[in-house]
Design an enzyme around this catalytic site. Structure first.
Site, PDB file in Angstrom:
ATOM      1  N   ASP A 350       0.815  -1.221   0.000  1.00 39.51           N
ATOM      2  CA  ASP A 350       0.000   0.000   0.000  1.00 39.51           C
ATOM      3  C   ASP A 350       0.849   1.272   0.000  1.00 39.51           C
ATOM      4  O   ASP A 350       0.379   2.331   0.416  1.00 39.51           O
ATOM      5  CB  ASP A 350      -0.926   0.007   1.232  1.00 39.51           C
ATOM      6  CG  ASP A 350      -2.216  -0.758   0.979  1.00 39.51           C
ATOM      7  OD1 ASP A 350      -2.590  -0.907  -0.203  1.00 39.51           O
ATOM      8  OD2 ASP A 350      -2.840  -1.203   1.961  1.00 39.51           O
ATOM      9  N   LYS A 353      -0.520   4.657  -0.951  1.00 44.24           N
ATOM     10  CA  LYS A 353      -1.445   5.409  -0.091  1.00 44.24           C
ATOM     11  C   LYS A 353      -0.813   6.714   0.406  1.00 44.24           C
ATOM     12  O   LYS A 353      -1.518   7.601   0.880  1.00 44.24           O
ATOM     13  CB  LYS A 353      -1.887   4.558   1.106  1.00 44.24           C
ATOM     14  CG  LYS A 353      -2.966   3.533   0.772  1.00 44.24           C
ATOM     15  CD  LYS A 353      -3.426   2.811   2.028  1.00 44.24           C
ATOM     16  CE  LYS A 353      -4.476   1.749   1.721  1.00 44.24           C
ATOM     17  NZ  LYS A 353      -4.783   0.950   2.931  1.00 44.24           N
ATOM     18  N   HIS A 378      -4.027   4.279  -5.599  1.00 44.29           N
ATOM     19  CA  HIS A 378      -2.869   3.900  -4.765  1.00 44.29           C
ATOM     20  C   HIS A 378      -2.097   2.717  -5.354  1.00 44.29           C
ATOM     21  O   HIS A 378      -0.888   2.603  -5.170  1.00 44.29           O
ATOM     22  CB  HIS A 378      -3.266   3.650  -3.302  1.00 44.29           C
ATOM     23  CG  HIS A 378      -3.829   2.285  -3.014  1.00 44.29           C
ATOM     24  ND1 HIS A 378      -5.150   1.950  -3.209  1.00 44.29           N
ATOM     25  CD2 HIS A 378      -3.247   1.164  -2.513  1.00 44.29           C
ATOM     26  CE1 HIS A 378      -5.351   0.696  -2.852  1.00 44.29           C
ATOM     27  NE2 HIS A 378      -4.207   0.190  -2.418  1.00 44.29           N
ATOM     28  N   HIS A 405      -4.892  -5.578  -5.739  1.00 40.74           N
ATOM     29  CA  HIS A 405      -6.350  -5.389  -5.799  1.00 40.74           C
ATOM     30  C   HIS A 405      -6.963  -5.959  -7.072  1.00 40.74           C
ATOM     31  O   HIS A 405      -8.117  -5.714  -7.378  1.00 40.74           O
ATOM     32  CB  HIS A 405      -6.709  -3.909  -5.641  1.00 40.74           C
ATOM     33  CG  HIS A 405      -6.531  -3.415  -4.237  1.00 40.74           C
ATOM     34  ND1 HIS A 405      -7.302  -3.885  -3.190  1.00 40.74           N
ATOM     35  CD2 HIS A 405      -5.662  -2.522  -3.699  1.00 40.74           C
ATOM     36  CE1 HIS A 405      -6.916  -3.287  -2.062  1.00 40.74           C
ATOM     37  NE2 HIS A 405      -5.901  -2.456  -2.336  1.00 40.74           N
TER      38      HIS A 405
HETATM   39  P1  C2E Z   1      -7.632  -1.789   3.448  1.00 41.28           P
HETATM   40  O1  C2E Z   1      -8.366  -1.208   4.590  1.00 41.28           O
HETATM   41  O2  C2E Z   1      -6.243  -2.299   3.729  1.00 41.28           O
HETATM   42  O3  C2E Z   1      -8.495  -2.936   2.865  1.00 41.28           O
HETATM   43  C1  C2E Z   1      -7.992  -3.827   1.947  1.00 41.28           C
HETATM   44  C2  C2E Z   1      -9.053  -4.603   1.266  1.00 41.28           C
HETATM   45  O4  C2E Z   1      -9.762  -5.401   2.218  1.00 41.28           O
HETATM   46  C3  C2E Z   1     -10.143  -3.801   0.597  1.00 41.28           C
HETATM   47  O5  C2E Z   1      -9.738  -3.367  -0.653  1.00 41.28           O
HETATM   48  C4  C2E Z   1     -11.271  -4.818   0.503  1.00 41.28           C
HETATM   49  O6  C2E Z   1     -11.036  -5.699  -0.572  1.00 41.28           O
HETATM   50  C5  C2E Z   1     -11.131  -5.596   1.766  1.00 41.28           C
HETATM   51  N1  C2E Z   1     -12.073  -5.051   2.783  1.00 41.28           N
HETATM   52  C6  C2E Z   1     -11.786  -4.208   3.801  1.00 41.28           C
HETATM   53  N2  C2E Z   1     -12.904  -3.927   4.513  1.00 41.28           N
HETATM   54  C7  C2E Z   1     -13.904  -4.598   3.922  1.00 41.28           C
HETATM   55  C8  C2E Z   1     -15.296  -4.743   4.217  1.00 41.28           C
HETATM   56  O7  C2E Z   1     -15.834  -4.131   5.149  1.00 41.28           O
HETATM   57  N3  C2E Z   1     -16.012  -5.553   3.410  1.00 41.28           N
HETATM   58  C9  C2E Z   1     -15.452  -6.215   2.369  1.00 41.28           C
HETATM   59  N4  C2E Z   1     -16.214  -7.010   1.610  1.00 41.28           N
HETATM   60  N5  C2E Z   1     -14.128  -6.107   2.068  1.00 41.28           N
HETATM   61  C10 C2E Z   1     -13.384  -5.321   2.848  1.00 41.28           C
HETATM   62  P2  C2E Z   1     -10.478  -2.139  -1.330  1.00 41.28           P
HETATM   63  O8  C2E Z   1     -11.934  -2.230  -1.121  1.00 41.28           O
HETATM   64  O9  C2E Z   1      -9.963  -2.076  -2.724  1.00 41.28           O
HETATM   65  O10 C2E Z   1      -9.966  -0.921  -0.525  1.00 41.28           O
HETATM   66  C11 C2E Z   1      -8.652  -0.458  -0.640  1.00 41.28           C
HETATM   67  C12 C2E Z   1      -8.351   0.492   0.432  1.00 41.28           C
HETATM   68  O11 C2E Z   1      -9.228   1.636   0.338  1.00 41.28           O
HETATM   69  C13 C2E Z   1      -8.586  -0.038   1.847  1.00 41.28           C
HETATM   70  O12 C2E Z   1      -7.445  -0.727   2.307  1.00 41.28           O
HETATM   71  C14 C2E Z   1      -8.821   1.261   2.621  1.00 41.28           C
HETATM   72  O13 C2E Z   1      -7.604   1.896   2.920  1.00 41.28           O
HETATM   73  C15 C2E Z   1      -9.553   2.117   1.634  1.00 41.28           C
HETATM   74  N6  C2E Z   1     -11.024   2.049   1.818  1.00 41.28           N
HETATM   75  C16 C2E Z   1     -11.859   1.160   1.217  1.00 41.28           C
HETATM   76  N7  C2E Z   1     -13.142   1.447   1.595  1.00 41.28           N
HETATM   77  C17 C2E Z   1     -13.078   2.499   2.435  1.00 41.28           C
HETATM   78  C18 C2E Z   1     -14.069   3.275   3.160  1.00 41.28           C
HETATM   79  O14 C2E Z   1     -15.270   3.035   3.064  1.00 41.28           O
HETATM   80  N8  C2E Z   1     -13.616   4.287   3.932  1.00 41.28           N
HETATM   81  C19 C2E Z   1     -12.308   4.583   4.032  1.00 41.28           C
HETATM   82  N9  C2E Z   1     -11.937   5.611   4.845  1.00 41.28           N
HETATM   83  N10 C2E Z   1     -11.359   3.904   3.381  1.00 41.28           N
HETATM   84  C20 C2E Z   1     -11.736   2.868   2.584  1.00 41.28           C
HETATM   85 FE    FE Z   2      -4.326  -1.672  -1.077  1.00 41.35          FE
HETATM   86 FE    FE Z   3      -3.352  -3.193   3.216  1.00 36.39          FE
END
Ligand code: C2E
Ligand code: FE
Ligand code: FE
Ligand code: SIN
Ligand code: SIN
Ligand code: SIN
Length: 495
Positions: A350, A353, A378, A405
């Site tokens: 990451d 980020k 990112h 991703h």
């Molecule tokens: P991250 O927090 O390291 O999450 C990595 C991946 O874990 C996410 O990639 C997603 O595939 C999965 N994941 C995390 N939380 C959930 C969840 O509640 N439900 C499901 N089904 N999967 C989950 P993704 O979605 O591509 O997100 C990449 C990054 O974007 C995340 O890294 C986080 O930093 C950010 N992000 C994603 N959604 C949100 C959000 O709603 N709010 C904020 N503040 N950041 C978000």
């Molecule tokens: Fe990521």
């Molecule tokens: Fe991560």
């Protein structure tokens, strides 16, 4: 070994050679009275230096059969062979002599006592040299082996042992050797000398096992000798034991002990000094190299940690992702080196980020579609940052940042790659990353219970994730849980 069916030949030969010694050691005779006996005997005594072999015994070519057996069946190429015959003029063919490495061919009547002495002496010399070359070859192959695996800690030991084996081969008496180094503090300065405080660098013979040396009982016999060497700061020879003193550029004291040396003349002090100097330089170089690699790994890990900290996660996220990725890599059959590279590279998944504004990165709630688009950059940004590097670990990290991703079904981002087009490191990190994101609190979500996490992986098997890797995840769930609890997030304030 005397092989002859006439007992008289045995008597004359031993009588003539009774008082001969070589390198200060007496001769030992093994008597065989037939070709068959000789074959059995050479298996039992593969270290025979010289064989005086009658040609005509139970058959008129029994001796030649023995030669064939020794070289081809017993696979003994070191023993020197002198053929003897009572029938002058019936020499074996030239091809036989060259093909079977027969050293000489003598008429029995020719062997007066002084001729026999010269013959034995020259045979023992060439035997000694052949054995030395053999040992040196073994040592050399260890050195080559060690330089191919220089990134491993044991390489230092293997390298030095290899060179030590070559050195020992040059000293008569086949001593056991051990090279030890005074213990140093972290900065490489000598801590005051105490005789219990020695580190083993490498050993041969009974010192091969590092553990042996660390048992002080085993090593205590040298304490007096070490005292003398430390006082005189030069080599000491006493009771068949030789100890050499060498101080390296860092001021570390190195002592080489050769135990079981025939005589002080058989040790070449100049060669030993060259050996000590070369080994200590090699040792420092390898240590420096390991230190550099360790530093690189630590910097990579700290960088990954810094990124995660900004998104208000603790550094343990990267540690868990690193450990889980390595576990899955090994489980999926990647080599130890490939798995280690993934371990060191995955903390940077990451890195991109860094370029995401705080307001989006640390937004407590769900992203708007525009924010989602920015967030998704990112992956590409991390790749661009790392792609310039030529370092193995950073190159791997670039691909991981790019592809973590992507989805197995092709619906991921940024490239929409699918299946095995996604690099194995990307597919593995995707699983470790999502597993860890779900199992822990995020600024935008609470941690999920384990059942729910596992349900998601079952459901996404073959969709989001590589189905084979999901199977491996379930197989290794116990170990995954251990990793999760090993690096538990403590409540910490963001930087
Ligand atoms: P991250 O927090 O390291 O999450 C990595 C991946 O874990 C996410 O990639 C997603 O595939 C999965 N994941 C995390 N939380 C959930 C969840 O509640 N439900 C499901 N089904 N999967 C989950 P993704 O979605 O591509 O997100 C990449 C990054 O974007 C995340 O890294 C986080 O930093 C950010 N992000 C994603 N959604 C949100 C959000 O709603 N709010 C904020 N503040 N950041 C978000
Ligand atoms: Fe990521
Ligand atoms: Fe991560
Ligand atoms: C060797 O390198 O083969 C051993 C002795 C030396 O360093 O010259
Ligand atoms: C570290 O070296 O502290 C983190 C990377 C790893 O877990 O190997
Ligand atoms: C986000 O919601 O910002 C992460 C990207 C995505 O869900 O595709």
């Amino acid at each position: 070994m005397i092989v002859d069916d006439e007992p008289g030949v045995h008597d004359i030969t031993t009588l003539a050679l009774k008082s001969v010694s070589f390198s200060g050691r007496p001769l030992e005779f093994i008597h065989c009275y037939s070709g068959k006996q000789a074959c059995e005997s050479i298996i039992k005594h593969p270290d025979v230096a010289m064989m005086m072999l009658d040609v005509v015994m139970e058959t008129d070519h029994a001796g030649l059969d023995v030669v064939k057996f020794v070289r081809e069946v017993a696979n003994n190429h070191t023993v020197r062979i002198i053929l003897r015959t009572g029938q002058p003029g019936r020499a074996p063919e030239r091809e036989v002599i060259t093909a079977f490495d027969i050293n000489d061919y003598k008429d029995k009547t020719e062997l007066t006592s002084s001729k026999l002495f010269t013959l034995v002496y020259s045979c023992l010399r060439s035997y000694r040299d052949i054995v030395a070359i053999d040992a040196s070859k073994k040592g050399l192959s260890r050195v080559i082996d060690a330089s191919a695996h220089i990134f491993k800690l044991s390489a230092v030991e293997n390298f030095t042992r290899g060179v030590l084996e070559q050195l020992v081969a040059l000293v008569s008496g086949k001593p056991d050797a051990v090279l030890i180094k005074s213990k140093t503090d972290v900065d490489g300065l000598v801590v005051s000398y105490e005789k219990e405080h020695w580190n083993l660098v490498a050993g041969t013979g009974r010192f091969t096992q590092v553990a042996d040396l660390n048992q002080r009982a085993n090593f205590g016999v040298f304490n007096k000798l070490l005292d003398m060497v430390m006082q005189q700061k030069r080599f000491v020879y006493q009771d068949r034991t030789y100890a050499a003193y060498f101080e390296d550029r860092q001021g570390n004291v190195n002592v080489l002990i050769l135990d079981g040396v025939d005589s002080s003349e058989s040790v070449d002090n100049d060669i030993i000094q060259i050996f000590m100097r070369n080994v200590s330089i090699a040792y420092e170089n390898i240590k420096l190299q390991l230190d550099l690699e360790e530093t690189q790994r630590e910097i990579v890990c700290l960088l990954g940690e810094a990124v995660e900290r900004r998104s208000m996660e603790t550094g343990n996220h990267v540690r868990r992702v690193a450990a889980m990725s390595e576990l899955l890599a090994l489980a999926s059959g990647l080599s130890e080196e490939e798995s280690a590279i993934l371990r060191y590279a995955s903390p940077l998944h990451d890195l991109g980020k860094i370029a995401i504004p705080d307001s989006i990165l640390n937004k407590p709630g769900t992203h708007t579609p525009e924010e989602t688009l920015i967030m998704r950059t990112h992956a590409e940004i991390g790749y661009q940052m790392l792609a310039a590097s030529n370092r193995k670990v950073l190159k791997a990290a670039a691909v991981i940042a790019h592809e973590h991703h992507e989805r197995w079904d092709g619906k991921g981002y940024p490239q929409g790659k699918s299946g095995n087009d996604i690099h194995i490191n990307g597919r593995i990190t995707a699983i470790a990353d999502v597993f860890d994101a779900l199992a822990n609190d995020r600024c935008y979500k609470k941690a999920w219970p384990m059942d729910k996490i596992l349900d998601l992986f079952r459901q996404e098997k073959g969709k989001h994730f590589d189905p084979q890797l999901v199977d491996l995840l379930f197989e290794r769930l116990d170990e995954i849980k251990v990793i999760q609890s090993q690096y538990q997030d403590k409540i910490s304030s963001p930087i």
